[in-house]
Design a protein around this motif. Structure first.
Motif, PDB file in Angstrom:
ATOM      1  N   THR A  81      54.980  42.566   2.041  1.00 42.34           N
ATOM      2  CA  THR A  81      55.539  41.226   2.293  1.00 42.34           C
ATOM      3  C   THR A  81      56.076  41.040   3.711  1.00 42.34           C
ATOM      4  O   THR A  81      56.828  40.103   3.958  1.00 42.34           O
ATOM      5  CB  THR A  81      56.639  40.842   1.284  1.00 42.34           C
ATOM      6  N   GLN A  82      55.638  41.844   4.644  1.00 41.26           N
ATOM      7  CA  GLN A  82      56.188  41.759   6.005  1.00 41.26           C
ATOM      8  C   GLN A  82      55.099  42.039   7.038  1.00 41.26           C
ATOM      9  O   GLN A  82      54.317  42.971   6.895  1.00 41.26           O
ATOM     10  CB  GLN A  82      57.309  42.784   6.156  1.00 41.26           C
ATOM     11  N   LEU A  83      55.068  41.211   8.082  1.00 41.94           N
ATOM     12  CA  LEU A  83      54.165  41.414   9.209  1.00 41.94           C
ATOM     13  C   LEU A  83      54.953  42.031  10.358  1.00 41.94           C
ATOM     14  O   LEU A  83      56.079  41.624  10.632  1.00 41.94           O
ATOM     15  CB  LEU A  83      53.569  40.084   9.661  1.00 41.94           C
ATOM     16  N   CYS A  84      54.341  43.000  11.023  1.00 40.98           N
ATOM     17  CA  CYS A  84      54.981  43.683  12.149  1.00 40.98           C
ATOM     18  C   CYS A  84      54.232  43.320  13.423  1.00 40.98           C
ATOM     19  O   CYS A  84      53.095  43.749  13.631  1.00 40.98           O
ATOM     20  CB  CYS A  84      54.971  45.193  11.936  1.00 40.98           C
ATOM     21  N   LEU A 105      56.791  37.399   5.074  1.00 45.17           N
ATOM     22  CA  LEU A 105      55.746  36.470   4.638  1.00 45.17           C
ATOM     23  C   LEU A 105      56.313  35.107   4.253  1.00 45.17           C
ATOM     24  O   LEU A 105      55.697  34.083   4.542  1.00 45.17           O
ATOM     25  CB  LEU A 105      54.988  37.043   3.441  1.00 45.17           C
ATOM     26  N   ASP A 106      57.467  35.090   3.604  1.00 45.21           N
ATOM     27  CA  ASP A 106      58.019  33.790   3.199  1.00 45.21           C
ATOM     28  C   ASP A 106      58.401  32.936   4.402  1.00 45.21           C
ATOM     29  O   ASP A 106      58.320  31.711   4.353  1.00 45.21           O
ATOM     30  CB  ASP A 106      59.162  33.930   2.200  1.00 45.21           C
ATOM     31  N   GLU A 107      58.785  33.574   5.514  1.00 47.74           N
ATOM     32  CA  GLU A 107      59.076  32.817   6.737  1.00 47.74           C
ATOM     33  C   GLU A 107      57.785  32.234   7.315  1.00 47.74           C
ATOM     34  O   GLU A 107      57.749  31.072   7.741  1.00 47.74           O
ATOM     35  CB  GLU A 107      59.773  33.710   7.767  1.00 47.74           C
ATOM     36  N   VAL A 108      56.726  33.020   7.319  1.00 43.95           N
ATOM     37  CA  VAL A 108      55.429  32.532   7.788  1.00 43.95           C
ATOM     38  C   VAL A 108      54.964  31.377   6.901  1.00 43.95           C
ATOM     39  O   VAL A 108      54.468  30.358   7.396  1.00 43.95           O
ATOM     40  CB  VAL A 108      54.387  33.675   7.818  1.00 43.95           C
ATOM     41  N   ALA A 109      55.141  31.515   5.600  1.00 42.89           N
ATOM     42  CA  ALA A 109      54.768  30.443   4.673  1.00 42.89           C
ATOM     43  C   ALA A 109      55.534  29.165   4.983  1.00 42.89           C
ATOM     44  O   ALA A 109      54.957  28.069   4.966  1.00 42.89           O
ATOM     45  CB  ALA A 109      55.013  30.874   3.233  1.00 42.89           C
ATOM     46  N   ALA A 110      56.815  29.276   5.295  1.00 46.14           N
ATOM     47  CA  ALA A 110      57.618  28.092   5.627  1.00 46.14           C
ATOM     48  C   ALA A 110      57.098  27.418   6.898  1.00 46.14           C
ATOM     49  O   ALA A 110      57.060  26.189   6.986  1.00 46.14           O
ATOM     50  CB  ALA A 110      59.087  28.483   5.779  1.00 46.14           C
ATOM     51  N   TRP A 111      56.687  28.202   7.889  1.00 41.25           N
ATOM     52  CA  TRP A 111      56.123  27.624   9.117  1.00 41.25           C
ATOM     53  C   TRP A 111      54.844  26.841   8.847  1.00 41.25           C
ATOM     54  O   TRP A 111      54.565  25.843   9.492  1.00 41.25           O
ATOM     55  CB  TRP A 111      55.781  28.710  10.134  1.00 41.25           C
ATOM     56  N   ASP A 141      52.508  39.409  -7.909  1.00 41.12           N
ATOM     57  CA  ASP A 141      51.677  38.214  -8.037  1.00 41.12           C
ATOM     58  C   ASP A 141      52.504  36.970  -7.748  1.00 41.12           C
ATOM     59  O   ASP A 141      52.026  36.034  -7.112  1.00 41.12           O
ATOM     60  CB  ASP A 141      51.084  38.119  -9.446  1.00 41.12           C
ATOM     61  N   ARG A 142      53.732  36.972  -8.200  1.00 43.62           N
ATOM     62  CA  ARG A 142      54.619  35.808  -8.010  1.00 43.62           C
ATOM     63  C   ARG A 142      54.864  35.524  -6.527  1.00 43.62           C
ATOM     64  O   ARG A 142      54.789  34.378  -6.083  1.00 43.62           O
ATOM     65  CB  ARG A 142      55.949  36.074  -8.733  1.00 43.62           C
ATOM     66  N   VAL A 143      55.142  36.564  -5.745  1.00 39.62           N
ATOM     67  CA  VAL A 143      55.378  36.394  -4.302  1.00 39.62           C
ATOM     68  C   VAL A 143      54.144  35.808  -3.627  1.00 39.62           C
ATOM     69  O   VAL A 143      54.233  34.876  -2.815  1.00 39.62           O
ATOM     70  CB  VAL A 143      55.783  37.740  -3.647  1.00 39.62           C
ATOM     71  N   LEU A 144      52.978  36.331  -3.961  1.00 39.98           N
ATOM     72  CA  LEU A 144      51.751  35.864  -3.325  1.00 39.98           C
ATOM     73  C   LEU A 144      51.363  34.464  -3.796  1.00 39.98           C
ATOM     74  O   LEU A 144      50.899  33.639  -2.998  1.00 39.98           O
ATOM     75  CB  LEU A 144      50.632  36.873  -3.551  1.00 39.98           C
ATOM     76  N   GLN A 145      51.580  34.160  -5.079  1.00 36.39           N
ATOM     77  CA  GLN A 145      51.321  32.798  -5.563  1.00 36.39           C
ATOM     78  C   GLN A 145      52.293  31.804  -4.918  1.00 36.39           C
ATOM     79  O   GLN A 145      51.890  30.682  -4.577  1.00 36.39           O
ATOM     80  CB  GLN A 145      51.401  32.733  -7.087  1.00 36.39           C
ATOM     81  N   ASP A 146      53.544  32.204  -4.743  1.00 34.30           N
ATOM     82  CA  ASP A 146      54.510  31.338  -4.054  1.00 34.30           C
ATOM     83  C   ASP A 146      54.057  31.059  -2.624  1.00 34.30           C
ATOM     84  O   ASP A 146      54.180  29.941  -2.125  1.00 34.30           O
ATOM     85  CB  ASP A 146      55.904  31.963  -4.049  1.00 34.30           C
ATOM     86  N   GLY A 157      42.387  49.397  -0.632  1.00 32.63           N
ATOM     87  CA  GLY A 157      43.290  48.581  -1.441  1.00 32.63           C
ATOM     88  C   GLY A 157      43.115  47.094  -1.189  1.00 32.63           C
ATOM     89  O   GLY A 157      44.082  46.341  -1.174  1.00 32.63           O
ATOM     90  N   PHE A 158      41.871  46.663  -1.014  1.00 28.02           N
ATOM     91  CA  PHE A 158      41.594  45.242  -0.773  1.00 28.02           C
ATOM     92  C   PHE A 158      41.990  44.411  -1.986  1.00 28.02           C
ATOM     93  O   PHE A 158      41.715  44.778  -3.120  1.00 28.02           O
ATOM     94  CB  PHE A 158      40.110  45.037  -0.470  1.00 28.02           C
ATOM     95  N   ARG A 159      42.644  43.298  -1.720  1.00 35.81           N
ATOM     96  CA  ARG A 159      43.103  42.407  -2.784  1.00 35.81           C
ATOM     97  C   ARG A 159      42.890  40.963  -2.351  1.00 35.81           C
ATOM     98  O   ARG A 159      43.129  40.620  -1.195  1.00 35.81           O
ATOM     99  CB  ARG A 159      44.590  42.646  -3.040  1.00 35.81           C
ATOM    100  N   ALA A 160      42.434  40.132  -3.271  1.00 34.13           N
ATOM    101  CA  ALA A 160      42.288  38.701  -3.024  1.00 34.13           C
ATOM    102  C   ALA A 160      43.080  37.952  -4.076  1.00 34.13           C
ATOM    103  O   ALA A 160      43.043  38.299  -5.257  1.00 34.13           O
ATOM    104  CB  ALA A 160      40.824  38.301  -3.072  1.00 34.13           C
ATOM    105  N   VAL A 161      43.818  36.931  -3.651  1.00 34.18           N
ATOM    106  CA  VAL A 161      44.631  36.116  -4.541  1.00 34.18           C
ATOM    107  C   VAL A 161      44.264  34.651  -4.277  1.00 34.18           C
ATOM    108  O   VAL A 161      44.209  34.230  -3.123  1.00 34.18           O
ATOM    109  CB  VAL A 161      46.140  36.347  -4.307  1.00 34.18           C
ATOM    110  N   TYR A 162      44.032  33.911  -5.339  1.00 34.73           N
ATOM    111  CA  TYR A 162      43.569  32.538  -5.228  1.00 34.73           C
ATOM    112  C   TYR A 162      44.647  31.559  -5.647  1.00 34.73           C
ATOM    113  O   TYR A 162      45.423  31.826  -6.563  1.00 34.73           O
ATOM    114  CB  TYR A 162      42.330  32.343  -6.122  1.00 34.73           C
ATOM    115  N   ALA A 163      44.640  30.402  -5.016  1.00 33.27           N
ATOM    116  CA  ALA A 163      45.620  29.364  -5.343  1.00 33.27           C
ATOM    117  C   ALA A 163      45.468  28.899  -6.778  1.00 33.27           C
ATOM    118  O   ALA A 163      46.441  28.483  -7.397  1.00 33.27           O
ATOM    119  CB  ALA A 163      45.484  28.197  -4.381  1.00 33.27           C
ATOM    120  N   ASN A 164      44.256  28.979  -7.315  1.00 35.09           N
ATOM    121  CA  ASN A 164      44.034  28.518  -8.695  1.00 35.09           C
ATOM    122  C   ASN A 164      44.474  29.559  -9.724  1.00 35.09           C
ATOM    123  O   ASN A 164      44.231  29.378 -10.912  1.00 35.09           O
ATOM    124  CB  ASN A 164      42.574  28.118  -8.908  1.00 35.09           C
TER     125      ASN A 164
END
Length: 184
Positions: free
Chosen positions: A71-74, A83-89, A111-116, A175-182
């Motif tokens: 959940t963090q970019l360096c 990530l939540d700060e990037v999402a807010a931007w 899943d909740r963090v990524l769906q948010d 560990g590739f993962r894809a999460v969809y808005a749907n």
């Protein structure tokens, strides 16, 4: 494709970059890209705002080439952003866009963090890695997955490609993962 790349090392003589991968795909006629280096949260915010303007609406894939943690970019060894700060931007401005995190472990989140994140940004999909990755292995992987994201025609084309018998082992190893808005 729009790419922001962080500082991979504190050594200014280091030449590691995703730029050769982007240039290869461009020379093959697979993508058009914008690439920007970023070392501060202010720069990242500035470039994301620019990318999300109408002027760059044709650049539908955002590529975050940064170090990461769950959940963090360096951006550098001393500069991180959640990530939540990037999402807010990017709030509400990523409709129809795909976000690719070429960053260690960023998608090792609930899943909740990524769906948010998807709900906040309105992005269609986000994908990336849940593990600490080897740079050369990820560069090989990204050559294929970035091409699929831009040229696959369907939002799940990259995930289908990575689940094919040819790429499953490397996809799982990274560990590739894809999460969809749907919610898929």
């Amino acid at each position: 494709m729009f790419c922001v790349e962080g500082q991979w090392e504190d050594d200014l003589t280091s030449r590691g970059s995703v730029l050769p991968t982007l240039e290869l795909l461009e020379r093959l006629g697979s993508i058009r890209f914008i690439h920007r280096d970023t070392a501060t949260t202010e720069e990242l915010h500035y470039y994301l705002d620019a990318w999300l303007s109408r002027k760059y609406a044709d650049f539908k894939v955002g590529f975050f080439a940064l170090h990461g943690q769950p959940t963090q970019l360096c951006l550098t060894s001393k500069q991180t952003v959640e990530l939540d700060e990037v999402a807010a931007w990017m709030s509400g401005r990523c409709g129809g866009r795909t976000l690719y995190f070429g960053s260690c472990s960023v998608l090792r989140a609930s899943d909740r963090v990524l769906q948010d994140f998807l709900h906040e940004t309105k992005a269609t999909m986000l994908c990336g890695f849940t593990k600490v990755i080897d740079w050369v292995e990820s560069a090989a992987f990204e050559t294929v997955v970035l091409n699929a994201l831009v040229n696959g025609g369907k939002i799940d084309s990259a995930e289908r490609l990575m689940r094919s018998s040819r790429w499953t082992a490397l996809s799982d190893h990274l560990g590739f993962r894809a999460v969809y808005a749907n919610g898929r």
